[in-house]
Design a protein around this motif. Structure first.
Motif, PDB file in Angstrom:
ATOM      1  N   GLY A 166       4.246   1.720   6.987  1.00 26.05           N
ATOM      2  CA  GLY A 166       2.889   1.441   7.446  1.00 26.05           C
ATOM      3  C   GLY A 166       2.771   0.070   8.084  1.00 26.05           C
ATOM      4  N   ILE A 167       3.440  -0.902   7.522  1.00 22.63           N
ATOM      5  CA  ILE A 167       3.426  -2.256   8.088  1.00 22.63           C
ATOM      6  C   ILE A 167       4.139  -2.259   9.433  1.00 22.63           C
ATOM      7  CG2 ILE A 167       4.303  -4.608   7.807  1.00 22.63           C
ATOM      8  CD1 ILE A 167       3.883  -4.182   4.754  1.00 22.63           C
ATOM      9  N   LEU A 168       5.323  -1.671   9.460  1.00 18.92           N
ATOM     10  CA  LEU A 168       6.141  -1.689  10.672  1.00 18.92           C
ATOM     11  C   LEU A 168       5.512  -0.915  11.820  1.00 18.92           C
ATOM     12  CD1 LEU A 168       9.643  -1.269   9.008  1.00 18.92           C
ATOM     13  CD2 LEU A 168       8.578  -3.397   9.808  1.00 18.92           C
ATOM     14  N   SER A 169       4.726   0.105  11.504  1.00 22.22           N
ATOM     15  CA  SER A 169       4.083   0.911  12.547  1.00 22.22           C
ATOM     16  C   SER A 169       2.751   0.317  12.990  1.00 22.22           C
ATOM     17  CB  SER A 169       3.852   2.338  12.048  1.00 22.22           C
ATOM     18  OG  SER A 169       2.817   2.351  11.060  1.00 22.22           O
ATOM     19  N   GLY A 170       2.223  -0.631  12.212  1.00 20.86           N
ATOM     20  CA  GLY A 170       0.935  -1.221  12.539  1.00 20.86           C
ATOM     21  C   GLY A 170      -0.231  -0.536  11.844  1.00 20.86           C
ATOM     22  N   ALA A 171       0.024   0.511  11.058  1.00 16.90           N
ATOM     23  CA  ALA A 171      -1.038   1.209  10.337  1.00 16.90           C
ATOM     24  C   ALA A 171      -1.579   0.370   9.185  1.00 16.90           C
ATOM     25  CB  ALA A 171      -0.526   2.555   9.818  1.00 16.90           C
ATOM     26  N   THR A 172      -0.742  -0.479   8.624  1.00 17.78           N
ATOM     27  CA  THR A 172      -1.123  -1.387   7.545  1.00 17.78           C
ATOM     28  C   THR A 172      -1.104  -2.803   8.110  1.00 17.78           C
ATOM     29  OG1 THR A 172      -0.128   0.072   5.904  1.00 17.78           O
ATOM     30  CG2 THR A 172      -0.491  -2.210   5.238  1.00 17.78           C
ATOM     31  N   PRO A 173      -2.140  -3.585   7.851  1.00 18.39           N
ATOM     32  CA  PRO A 173      -2.163  -4.936   8.424  1.00 18.39           C
ATOM     33  C   PRO A 173      -1.061  -5.820   7.854  1.00 18.39           C
ATOM     34  CG  PRO A 173      -3.983  -4.644   6.875  1.00 18.39           C
ATOM     35  CD  PRO A 173      -3.316  -3.311   7.023  1.00 18.39           C
ATOM     36  N   PRO A 174      -0.621  -6.801   8.651  1.00 19.81           N
ATOM     37  CA  PRO A 174       0.373  -7.743   8.136  1.00 19.81           C
ATOM     38  C   PRO A 174      -0.211  -8.465   6.926  1.00 19.81           C
ATOM     39  CG  PRO A 174      -0.581  -8.544  10.187  1.00 19.81           C
ATOM     40  CD  PRO A 174      -1.116  -7.168   9.963  1.00 19.81           C
ATOM     41  N   PRO A 223       0.820  -1.218   0.000  1.00 15.99           N
ATOM     42  CA  PRO A 223       0.000   0.000   0.000  1.00 15.99           C
ATOM     43  C   PRO A 223       0.850   1.263   0.000  1.00 15.99           C
ATOM     44  CG  PRO A 223      -0.631  -1.479   1.787  1.00 15.99           C
ATOM     45  CD  PRO A 223       0.614  -2.030   1.162  1.00 15.99           C
ATOM     46  N   ALA A 224       0.184   2.389  -0.213  1.00 19.37           N
ATOM     47  CA  ALA A 224       0.868   3.680  -0.288  1.00 19.37           C
ATOM     48  C   ALA A 224       1.682   3.974   0.968  1.00 19.37           C
ATOM     49  CB  ALA A 224      -0.134   4.795  -0.544  1.00 19.37           C
ATOM     50  N   SER A 225       1.229   3.477   2.110  1.00 19.73           N
ATOM     51  CA  SER A 225       1.968   3.714   3.358  1.00 19.73           C
ATOM     52  C   SER A 225       3.296   2.962   3.375  1.00 19.73           C
ATOM     53  CB  SER A 225       1.123   3.307   4.564  1.00 19.73           C
ATOM     54  OG  SER A 225       0.816   1.922   4.502  1.00 19.73           O
ATOM     55  N   GLY A 226       3.452   2.034   2.438  1.00 21.92           N
ATOM     56  CA  GLY A 226       4.703   1.309   2.276  1.00 21.92           C
ATOM     57  C   GLY A 226       5.105   0.480   3.480  1.00 21.92           C
ATOM     58  N   LEU A 227       6.360   0.190   3.529  1.00 23.62           N
ATOM     59  CA  LEU A 227       6.905  -0.636   4.595  1.00 23.62           C
ATOM     60  C   LEU A 227       6.708   0.025   5.955  1.00 23.62           C
ATOM     61  CD1 LEU A 227       8.433  -3.152   5.473  1.00 23.62           C
ATOM     62  CD2 LEU A 227      10.560  -1.936   4.958  1.00 23.62           C
TER      63      LEU A 227
END
Length: 143
Positions: free
Chosen positions: A12-20, A6-10
Motif C-alpha cells: 500500500g505504501i509503495l503503490s501510493g494507496a497508503t500515505p508515507p 496498515p492492512a494494505s501493508g508495504l
C-alpha cells in the motif's frame, strides 16, 4: 507518532494507496524482502542495522555508516535532521518514486536507550513530514 503498518501493508505504501509515514514493521517481514519490494516499485531503500546500538553516539555512527551520509555529517541530532531533509546524498541518476528507510532492531535500541530512541523517532518523523507532499516521499519503517 509511529503507527502500525496498515492492512494494505508495504504494498500500500509503495503503490501510493497508503500515505508515507513512520510505521512499525511487523516482525514477520524479512528485511531483504522489504528491500526487494521497494526496488521492484522503483523506490530507493536503505537498511539501518541497529544491532548492538545502545546510545546516541552509536546510533549516529551507524546512520552515517549504513546510510552513507556525506562527509559533512556532524554526528548530532541537527545534522541527522539535515541529512534526512536533504537527500541529495541518497539520490542516484534518475528519479525514485519514493525513499524507504528500514530501521532494523528498533525495539532493542529503544529499550537500551529510550530517550535517544524517542529523539531519533522525532527526527525521523519530522523528515517524513518534510517529504510527505513531494514527488518522492520518505517512509520509515521501524523493525
Amino acid at each position: 507518532m509511529t503507527r502500525s503498518l496498515p492492512a494494505s501493508g508495504l504494498q500500500g505504501i509503495l503503490s501510493g494507496a497508503t500515505p508515507p509515514g513512520l510505521y512499525r514493521l511487523p516482525p514477520a517481514e524479512p528485511p531483504q524482502e522489504v528491500m526487494d519490494l521497494a526496488a521492484e516499485a522503483d523506490w530507493r531503500a536503505a537498511r539501518l542495522r541497529l544491532d548492538g546500538v545502545h546510545d546516541k553516539a552509536a546510533f549516529l555512527r551507524r546512520c552515517a555508516a549504513d546510510l552513507g551520509f556525506p562527509d559533512w555529517f556532524g554526528h548530532n541530532w541537527d545534522a541527522l535532521a539535515d541529512c534526512l531533509t536533504d537527500l541529495s546524498w541518497w539520490r542516484e541518476a534518475g528519479k525514485s518514486r519514493g525513499y524507504l528507510l528500514l530501521a532494523e532492531q528498533w525495539e532493542a535500541f529503544s529499550k537500551a536507550a529510550p530517550a535517544d530512541a524517542r529523539t531519533a523517532e522525532a527526527v525521523l518523523a519530522d523528515a517524513v513530514d518534510f517529504w510527505a507532499e513531494g514527488e518522492s516521499p520518505l517512509t520509515v519503517l521501524l523493525g
